[in-house]
Design a protein around this motif. Sequence first.
Motif, PDB file in Angstrom:
ATOM      1  N   LYS A  59      58.296  40.823 108.828  1.00  0.00           N
ATOM      2  CA  LYS A  59      58.901  40.869 107.476  1.00  0.00           C
ATOM      3  C   LYS A  59      58.235  39.646 106.835  1.00  0.00           C
ATOM      4  CE  LYS A  59      63.223  41.040 108.929  1.00  0.00           C
ATOM      5  NZ  LYS A  59      64.597  40.998 108.838  1.00  0.00           N
ATOM      6  N   LYS A  60      58.000  38.429 107.360  1.00  0.00           N
ATOM      7  CA  LYS A  60      57.523  37.128 106.776  1.00  0.00           C
ATOM      8  C   LYS A  60      56.086  37.460 106.262  1.00  0.00           C
ATOM      9  CE  LYS A  60      56.554  32.569 107.599  1.00  0.00           C
ATOM     10  NZ  LYS A  60      56.848  31.326 108.469  1.00  0.00           N
ATOM     11  N   GLU A  61      55.403  38.259 107.254  1.00  0.00           N
ATOM     12  CA  GLU A  61      54.034  38.327 106.959  1.00  0.00           C
ATOM     13  C   GLU A  61      53.823  39.218 105.818  1.00  0.00           C
ATOM     14  OE1 GLU A  61      51.395  36.862 107.653  1.00  0.00           O
ATOM     15  OE2 GLU A  61      52.116  35.437 109.247  1.00  0.00           O
ATOM     16  N   LEU A  62      54.601  40.608 105.659  1.00  0.00           N
ATOM     17  CA  LEU A  62      54.531  41.555 104.737  1.00  0.00           C
ATOM     18  C   LEU A  62      54.951  40.874 103.452  1.00  0.00           C
ATOM     19  CD1 LEU A  62      56.413  44.494 106.548  1.00  0.00           C
ATOM     20  CD2 LEU A  62      54.171  44.329 105.772  1.00  0.00           C
ATOM     21  N   LYS A  63      55.999  40.110 103.351  1.00  0.00           N
ATOM     22  CA  LYS A  63      56.113  39.308 102.046  1.00  0.00           C
ATOM     23  C   LYS A  63      55.127  38.682 101.503  1.00  0.00           C
ATOM     24  CE  LYS A  63      61.172  39.478 102.408  1.00  0.00           C
ATOM     25  NZ  LYS A  63      62.585  38.735 102.528  1.00  0.00           N
ATOM     26  N   ALA A  64      54.506  37.860 102.608  1.00  0.00           N
ATOM     27  CA  ALA A  64      53.463  36.773 102.073  1.00  0.00           C
ATOM     28  C   ALA A  64      52.125  37.529 101.652  1.00  0.00           C
ATOM     29  CB  ALA A  64      53.206  35.915 103.236  1.00  0.00           C
ATOM     30  N   GLU A  65      51.835  38.457 102.581  1.00  0.00           N
ATOM     31  CA  GLU A  65      50.646  39.405 102.008  1.00  0.00           C
ATOM     32  C   GLU A  65      50.948  40.133 100.760  1.00  0.00           C
ATOM     33  OE1 GLU A  65      46.688  40.308 102.938  1.00  0.00           O
ATOM     34  OE2 GLU A  65      48.089  38.856 103.922  1.00  0.00           O
ATOM     35  N   ASP A  66      52.092  40.629 100.708  1.00  0.00           N
ATOM     36  CA  ASP A  66      52.263  41.043  99.338  1.00  0.00           C
ATOM     37  C   ASP A  66      51.900  40.361  98.008  1.00  0.00           C
ATOM     38  OD1 ASP A  66      53.250  43.364  97.640  1.00  0.00           O
ATOM     39  OD2 ASP A  66      55.041  42.452  97.549  1.00  0.00           O
ATOM     40  N   LYS A  67      52.309  38.993  98.215  1.00  0.00           N
ATOM     41  CA  LYS A  67      52.165  38.231  97.184  1.00  0.00           C
ATOM     42  C   LYS A  67      50.660  37.896  97.073  1.00  0.00           C
ATOM     43  CE  LYS A  67      56.695  35.619  97.531  1.00  0.00           C
ATOM     44  NZ  LYS A  67      57.357  34.315  97.564  1.00  0.00           N
ATOM     45  N   ARG A  68      49.927  38.054  98.044  1.00  0.00           N
ATOM     46  CA  ARG A  68      48.492  37.533  97.962  1.00  0.00           C
ATOM     47  C   ARG A  68      47.876  39.042  97.589  1.00  0.00           C
ATOM     48  NH1 ARG A  68      49.488  34.968 103.242  1.00  0.00           N
ATOM     49  NH2 ARG A  68      48.951  36.816 104.187  1.00  0.00           N
ATOM     50  N   ARG A  69      48.162  39.975  97.829  1.00  0.00           N
ATOM     51  CA  ARG A  69      47.386  41.028  97.562  1.00  0.00           C
ATOM     52  C   ARG A  69      47.879  42.239  96.679  1.00  0.00           C
ATOM     53  NH1 ARG A  69      44.504  43.477 102.536  1.00  0.00           N
ATOM     54  NH2 ARG A  69      42.961  44.186 100.765  1.00  0.00           N
ATOM     55  N   SER A  70      49.127  42.284  96.448  1.00  0.00           N
ATOM     56  CA  SER A  70      49.673  43.375  95.742  1.00  0.00           C
ATOM     57  C   SER A  70      50.194  44.476  96.539  1.00  0.00           C
ATOM     58  CB  SER A  70      48.780  44.142  94.555  1.00  0.00           C
ATOM     59  OG  SER A  70      48.012  44.895  95.354  1.00  0.00           O
ATOM     60  N   GLU A  71      50.799  45.509  95.961  1.00  0.00           N
ATOM     61  CA  GLU A  71      51.725  46.512  96.759  1.00  0.00           C
ATOM     62  C   GLU A  71      50.610  47.525  97.493  1.00  0.00           C
ATOM     63  OE1 GLU A  71      53.962  48.749  94.219  1.00  0.00           O
ATOM     64  OE2 GLU A  71      55.262  47.252  93.856  1.00  0.00           O
ATOM     65  N   ALA A  72      49.109  47.400  96.990  1.00  0.00           N
ATOM     66  CA  ALA A  72      48.286  48.209  97.751  1.00  0.00           C
ATOM     67  C   ALA A  72      48.249  48.095  99.315  1.00  0.00           C
ATOM     68  CB  ALA A  72      47.038  47.868  97.348  1.00  0.00           C
ATOM     69  N   PHE A  73      48.877  46.514  99.663  1.00  0.00           N
ATOM     70  CA  PHE A  73      48.607  46.331 101.094  1.00  0.00           C
ATOM     71  C   PHE A  73      49.443  47.212 101.943  1.00  0.00           C
ATOM     72  CE2 PHE A  73      51.267  44.261 104.418  1.00  0.00           C
ATOM     73  CZ  PHE A  73      50.124  43.695 105.346  1.00  0.00           C
ATOM     74  N   TYR A  74      50.672  47.509 101.364  1.00  0.00           N
ATOM     75  CA  TYR A  74      51.523  48.584 102.332  1.00  0.00           C
ATOM     76  C   TYR A  74      50.876  50.008 102.596  1.00  0.00           C
ATOM     77  CZ  TYR A  74      55.295  45.496 101.255  1.00  0.00           C
ATOM     78  OH  TYR A  74      56.247  44.254 101.409  1.00  0.00           O
ATOM     79  N   GLU A  75      49.861  50.362 101.579  1.00  0.00           N
ATOM     80  CA  GLU A  75      49.198  51.479 101.873  1.00  0.00           C
ATOM     81  C   GLU A  75      48.312  51.357 102.874  1.00  0.00           C
ATOM     82  OE1 GLU A  75      47.760  53.165  98.362  1.00  0.00           O
ATOM     83  OE2 GLU A  75      49.780  53.186  97.293  1.00  0.00           O
ATOM     84  N   GLU A  76      47.569  50.397 102.681  1.00  0.00           N
ATOM     85  CA  GLU A  76      46.497  49.906 103.872  1.00  0.00           C
ATOM     86  C   GLU A  76      46.928  49.624 105.222  1.00  0.00           C
ATOM     87  OE1 GLU A  76      44.153  46.855 102.030  1.00  0.00           O
ATOM     88  OE2 GLU A  76      43.636  47.888 100.050  1.00  0.00           O
ATOM     89  N   ASN A  77      48.136  48.975 105.206  1.00  0.00           N
ATOM     90  CA  ASN A  77      48.821  48.378 106.442  1.00  0.00           C
ATOM     91  C   ASN A  77      50.005  49.125 106.666  1.00  0.00           C
ATOM     92  OD1 ASN A  77      46.906  46.208 107.520  1.00  0.00           O
ATOM     93  ND2 ASN A  77      46.969  45.935 105.318  1.00  0.00           N
ATOM     94  N   HIS A  78      50.036  50.579 106.521  1.00  0.00           N
ATOM     95  CA  HIS A  78      51.445  51.418 106.782  1.00  0.00           C
ATOM     96  C   HIS A  78      52.080  51.186 108.108  1.00  0.00           C
ATOM     97  CE1 HIS A  78      48.454  54.122 107.826  1.00  0.00           C
ATOM     98  NE2 HIS A  78      49.011  54.366 108.918  1.00  0.00           N
ATOM     99  N   GLY A  79      50.978  50.643 108.965  1.00  0.00           N
ATOM    100  CA  GLY A  79      51.528  50.361 110.371  1.00  0.00           C
ATOM    101  C   GLY A  79      52.417  49.188 110.517  1.00  0.00           C
TER     102      GLY A  79
END
Length: 218
Positions: A59-79
């Motif tokens: 959860k922590k890394e998802l939030k941090a990466e989201d701030k860094r890279r945008s919501e596209a991160f969830y599509e690229e890292n749906h795992g």
Amino acid sequence: MLETKPALSFENGVMVNYSDLLAIAEEYKSLPETIVTAAQGSRANAVKSDLKKNADLIKKELKAEDKRRSEAFYEENHGAVAALDTLLSVREDLVERTNTWEKTRLDANMPVLEAFIDEQNELHHLDSQHQLSANDWRKLGTFTPTGKIVGKVQNEIVSQARLAEYDQNKQPELTPLDLLKRDLNRAFSELYSNYEDDGIYGGKDIKDDLAKIAQLLQ
């Protein structure tokens, strides 16, 4: 002791060790449906802690990466999302199973604790107000894997029983009213003694003696 688990991390926006974590989560599902031994219960508790740690990290890394890279991160890292859901699901299952096991084990061991508490209450002649309650020590750490009371817990119970006995038998502290009554009794007693020993006093002497008592009533 549990082996070291792979830590989740992100490198260049890509989650590392995701597959290893999922494989371990699947392995946890193979624990017995009904936990029957202290060793299994200990392992399950350690697993719960480990799963929570990894889920929190995701959860922590998802939030941090989201701030860094945008919501596209969830599509690229749906795992990552799938890993989080899987770990939380397995942990919830373990929580339910270990809670059931812990309650069953406690219910089975409580008669031993209750008998020891009753023995201490009787030994120290404690009344209903001061008697110890077994519920104050109702936890898994009170018992050994074989269902006996842990030695340091027994010592703690004995110490509490002794303190309760002392508290029950100690003389109550005098209230201000009690102190006043005691001083008045002494004053009247001394006054009566003076009259008996010295004979009849005059009016002034009586007034002086009564004035001393009147001071106590102020």
